[in-house]
Design a protein around this motif. Sequence first.
Motif, PDB file in Angstrom:
ATOM      1  N   LYS A 169       8.964   0.398 -14.323  1.00  0.00           N
ATOM      2  CA  LYS A 169       7.813   0.308 -15.218  1.00  0.00           C
ATOM      3  C   LYS A 169       7.617   1.642 -15.925  1.00  0.00           C
ATOM      4  N   ASN A 170       7.121   1.562 -17.159  1.00  0.00           N
ATOM      5  CA  ASN A 170       6.800   2.755 -17.938  1.00  0.00           C
ATOM      6  C   ASN A 170       5.290   2.857 -18.110  1.00  0.00           C
ATOM      7  N   TYR A 171       4.753   4.020 -17.768  1.00  0.00           N
ATOM      8  CA  TYR A 171       3.337   4.290 -17.984  1.00  0.00           C
ATOM      9  C   TYR A 171       3.214   5.452 -18.975  1.00  0.00           C
ATOM     10  N   ILE A 172       2.324   5.292 -19.935  1.00  0.00           N
ATOM     11  CA  ILE A 172       2.048   6.370 -20.874  1.00  0.00           C
ATOM     12  C   ILE A 172       0.883   7.179 -20.300  1.00  0.00           C
ATOM     13  N   ILE A 173       1.105   8.473 -20.125  1.00  0.00           N
ATOM     14  CA  ILE A 173       0.069   9.365 -19.617  1.00  0.00           C
ATOM     15  C   ILE A 173      -0.267  10.360 -20.724  1.00  0.00           C
ATOM     16  N   SER A 174      -1.541  10.441 -21.081  1.00  0.00           N
ATOM     17  CA  SER A 174      -1.956  11.327 -22.158  1.00  0.00           C
ATOM     18  C   SER A 174      -3.118  12.202 -21.714  1.00  0.00           C
ATOM     19  N   SER A 175      -3.081  13.459 -22.132  1.00  0.00           N
ATOM     20  CA  SER A 175      -4.204  14.365 -21.876  1.00  0.00           C
ATOM     21  C   SER A 175      -4.954  14.610 -23.174  1.00  0.00           C
ATOM     22  N   THR A 176      -6.263  14.615 -23.089  1.00  0.00           N
ATOM     23  CA  THR A 176      -7.108  14.795 -24.263  1.00  0.00           C
ATOM     24  C   THR A 176      -8.386  15.527 -23.855  1.00  0.00           C
ATOM     25  N   PHE A 177      -9.112  15.988 -24.862  1.00  0.00           N
ATOM     26  CA  PHE A 177     -10.517  16.288 -24.635  1.00  0.00           C
ATOM     27  C   PHE A 177     -11.257  14.960 -24.510  1.00  0.00           C
ATOM     28  N   LYS A 178     -12.312  14.938 -23.707  1.00  0.00           N
ATOM     29  CA  LYS A 178     -13.168  13.768 -23.635  1.00  0.00           C
ATOM     30  C   LYS A 178     -14.612  14.249 -23.703  1.00  0.00           C
ATOM     31  N   PHE A 179     -15.404  13.569 -24.535  1.00  0.00           N
ATOM     32  CA  PHE A 179     -16.769  14.019 -24.802  1.00  0.00           C
ATOM     33  C   PHE A 179     -17.786  13.167 -24.059  1.00  0.00           C
ATOM     34  N   ASP A 180     -18.721  13.832 -23.394  1.00  0.00           N
ATOM     35  CA  ASP A 180     -19.866  13.185 -22.757  1.00  0.00           C
ATOM     36  C   ASP A 180     -21.064  13.404 -23.675  1.00  0.00           C
ATOM     37  N   ALA A 181     -21.360  12.393 -24.516  1.00  0.00           N
ATOM     38  CA  ALA A 181     -22.413  12.542 -25.521  1.00  0.00           C
ATOM     39  C   ALA A 181     -23.789  12.714 -24.884  1.00  0.00           C
ATOM     40  N   LYS A 182     -24.035  12.051 -23.770  1.00  0.00           N
ATOM     41  CA  LYS A 182     -25.343  12.120 -23.115  1.00  0.00           C
ATOM     42  C   LYS A 182     -25.678  13.543 -22.699  1.00  0.00           C
ATOM     43  N   ASN A 183     -24.669  14.246 -22.173  1.00  0.00           N
ATOM     44  CA  ASN A 183     -24.897  15.613 -21.695  1.00  0.00           C
ATOM     45  C   ASN A 183     -24.353  16.680 -22.637  1.00  0.00           C
ATOM     46  N   ASN A 184     -23.816  16.241 -23.782  1.00  0.00           N
ATOM     47  CA  ASN A 184     -23.272  17.149 -24.788  1.00  0.00           C
ATOM     48  C   ASN A 184     -22.301  18.162 -24.167  1.00  0.00           C
TER      49      ASN A 184
END
Length: 458
Positions: A169-184
């Motif tokens: 099986k192939n899994y795509i793993i990606s790293s990103t920024f992720k934003f928590d809008a509630k807590n800015n």
Amino acid sequence: MFKNLKNHKKKIIALFIVSLLSTYYAYESCIGNMYCINFVSSIIPGGKHNSPQKDKEEVSILKSYPQYKETSTIHSAHNSMKAIKFTLPSPHRYGAIAKFEDTFIFMDAFGKLFIFKEDKDDFKNSQLLETKSLKLDMNKEEFDKMHDNEILTQAFAVKGLTVFKKNKKNYIISSTFKFDAKNNCHTISLFKSEAFYKDGSFTNSAWKNIYNSSPCLKFRHGDKTVPGAVHNTVSSGGKVQQYDDNNVLLTIGDLENNGVSSPDLVQDKSNSYGKIIKINVFNKNNKIFSLGHRNPQGLYINKNKVIFETEHGPHGGDEVNIIKEDKNYGWPLRTFGVNYDIKAHRWFHDKSDRTHSGFEKPIMSWIPSIAVSNLIQIQSDHFNYWKNDLIVSSLKNASLYRLHLNNLNVITIESIPIGERIRDITELKNGKIVLLTEDQKNWNDSKSFIILKYFKPQ
């Protein structure tokens, strides 16, 4: 009377010429918009609307327009290469590439996935095509609404990409920024999706968030006393590679929490920053693998589990490290670089005066900095005499650096100018090298990918 008639004729001819020119330029400005083309065609004498079938064909042709730009020749000490340059089908900075089966995939800064389709008859017609896969959602739209700083919004993007293989099986793993809008606040996060590839068609399962850095960091300007306070998104790291059958390694930069812009989080093991994190992609268990990193921009793990890492130093001091579990690489207490205020001629946290004593030392350090990015270790015989050499890419110097090793010691270094800022690099199964690049002079706008392949000069 005849004089007036002549004047009227001249006016009529002039109006006719202006009308034709106006219609021509209107038609030219319509290219790519079939509704506009149809309208202008209908007002040209003898013109007519395109049929619906023609519309469909024209739109299809426009979508498949070749991305090929140019081919140049690069000569290195042992190899001559054709550098085949294509326009990147995304205008956004950042994003990442990864080898996938016998081709490669590209994820743009906003989380859209593309796959490279090679034209066997004419390589110039090869292109990156957007897949039908689900877009990765990192809450970027919410982030952009709350932050109008251009540097912040550009850098809030996808940072790393890898293909994780297990049980066919192939899994795509990606790293990103992720934003928590509630807590800015924001994190460096990891997402996983299973990839399905059959008969040239690429799809994927829903994205799952499998890791978030801790703590969630807020943007605070000028306040250096609050732990985790940062004022931009540089020094983020974000490279990811498969480590074993269950785990990946993820690099996370200090995000300027270095004891200068804000308190030193790097040497504090209670948080994620300035660390390489080992993460189980199936049960989400994670642990600190190594620490003491500033901005780890490159990561490569070879078949013998030797881990090569590159990272930005301050003014000078870009590094290539061999990463070992539970080891400390010194930042911000050790560096071969100096403070950006060159009058000091030293990095004032480094009490060893650049001997790097007491911590793991790099196998290579550049002074001045080259703005090092990702790296690979050559696995194929496609390029003469390069097998097992490290190929390190750079942003500022717009070059590749070939590091020839002996027992993991650097013996020779060769600079290979490319002429473009190199954001990412991967080696395909056939040995060709793919570069994700930005224009050196105008790197906010022009983006490309370059495929390097060997050729024998005549």
